[in-house]
Motif scaffolding. Structure first.
Motif: not given
Length: 413
Positions: A133-158
């Motif tokens: 997480e800290d690396v992600a925010f460092r790259c984006c100068r700690y602008q949270s709106e520029l950090v896109f968080e990947m999440k597990p697939l939902d049931d349908d897509h799984s």
């Protein structure tokens, strides 16, 4: 994907400003696959582009050399260039660019790479992927709106991913298997690599039975119990590895001859397997075609990842996922299959019974293998380093396979 592309382009007055966006997520959620699809989809909108894999212990000079090679394409940068020379060449070349930096593990590495990337106002885009997480925010100068968080697939897509891999579609699944297969999908927890790995394992079986599916379900439940998300995919891959035919296990173990994150050419790898005698064939069979079928099977089971595919949909270059690399390194050590020595490390464990030996780094200025390992039964040697630092080949009395990567920047002999 659409949401992410909108975040790259919908800037209004800031459209022409450099933007850095980071994809954050734990291992095996599909970050690399995601940005690779994105790279193909929007890459041609930019004057130049590069896709760079970093990994845990990056060789910065190699990274800049590879970046410049991808950017210029027509001209190979001299391998004797210093790191600062490569940085200056990159700065002078880039205008409106797309750079993807995959698998960042430290903010300090990002700071070094960032120095080479111009901050002009041509609408350039930099996309990084990381588990931290800290690396992600460092790259984006700690602008949270520029950090896109990947999440597990939902049931349908799984389910879609699983059943498409196993049967072609969910509707083609025999009714008597649906309940237990849905339970297996649920256990995989929306982890793409775990889901497709288990589906590939089942697809490789001569026939599905309730007993087999019950075994897989119970094995996964036991392996996943109490383990964090990041460990579950590793366990699924281990289960799949244990069920590989021996010929495929041998070919896969061979890949720990390469360091994590290394990209190898398919044709080179097929020839190396043939030279090592790993290919099972009978008289009259085309050994090279059998070797290619091994590669296709390992790719289908997601142990090997295609990196570049040509216009005929043929794999040109490949790599192994970091988790897969960890697994085969561990298995190789258990079986003394390959001895890999990083000559830049202070404490190097030497083995007296090495049959396949890989040397990394610059042994001229580091600890070199003792005569005990040179006089052992080494049959196969891979060397990554400077030409003048290469060990004397004549001292390997039983050597029959030699794999040289001079200077470590992709030049193979």
């Amino acid at each position: 994907m659409n949401e992410f592309i909108n975040s790259l382009t919908n800037d209004g007055a800031d459209q022409q400003q450099l933007k850095v966006v980071s994809v954050l997520g734990s291992a095996c959620l599909g970050k690399t696959t995601f940005v690779r699809v994105l790279y193909k989809r929007i890459g041609l909108q930019f004057d130049c582009r590069a896709f760079i894999r970093v990994s845990k212990n990056p060789d910065m000079k190699k990274i800049f050399w590879e970046m410049l090679l991808q950017l210029e394409r027509q001209q190979c940068p001299p391998q004797y260039c210093k790191e600062v020379d490569l940085i200056n060449m990159i700065k002078n070349y880039l205008q409106r660019y797309l750079i993807i930096i995959d698998d960042l593990w430290s903010a300090s590495v990002w700071d070094i790479i960032n120095r080479a990337l111009p901050k002009g106002s041509h609408g350039s885009r930099i996309i990084t992927t990381t588990q931290i997480e800290d690396v992600a925010f460092r790259c984006c100068r700690y602008q949270s709106e520029l950090v896109f968080e990947m999440k597990p697939l939902d049931d349908d897509h799984s389910r879609k991913l699983f059943f498409n891999k196993l049967f072609g579609s969910e509707s083609d699944c025999p009714e008597q298997y649906k309940e237990i297969l849905n339970e297996i999908v649920e256990i995989c927890g929306g982890l793409p690599l775990a889901t497709v790995s288990i589906a590939s394992l089942l697809a490789s079986q001569p026939a599905l039975t309730i007993d087999l599916l019950t075994y897989i379900r119970q094995s996964l439940s036991s392996l996943f119990s109490g383990n964090p998300t990041s460990e579950r995919t590793r366990q699924a891959l281990k289960l799949s590895f244990h069920n590989l035919p021996q010929c495929l296990k041998t070919c896969l173990l061979y890949l720990c001859m390469y360091q994590e994150g290394y990209t190898f050419y398919k044709d080179d790898l097929v020839k190396q397997w043939m030279a090592e005698g790993f290919i099972d064939s009978t008289e009259g069979q085309d050994v090279e075609k059998i070797a290619e079928s091994y590669l296709n099977q390992l790719t289908s089971r997601r142990f090997i990842q295609p990196i570049r595919i040509n216009f005929n949909n043929e794999v040109v270059s490949c790599a192994v996922h970091g988790v897969v690399h960890d697994i085969i390194v561990q298995k190789s050590a258990e079986e003394n299959f390959v001895v890999a020595i990083d000559c830049n490390e202070e404490n190097v464990d030497l083995y007296h019974k090495a049959r396949r030996l890989t040397l990394f780094g610059n042994p001229r200025y580091a600890k070199t293998p003792t005569r005990s390992i040179i006089e052992s039964q080494v049959r196969s040697l891979a060397f990554f380093g400077l030409f003048e630092s290469m060990p004397s080949i004549t001292e390997f009395k039983f050597l029959r396979v030699l794999n040289l990567h001079i200077s470590g920047y992709g030049t193979s002999v």
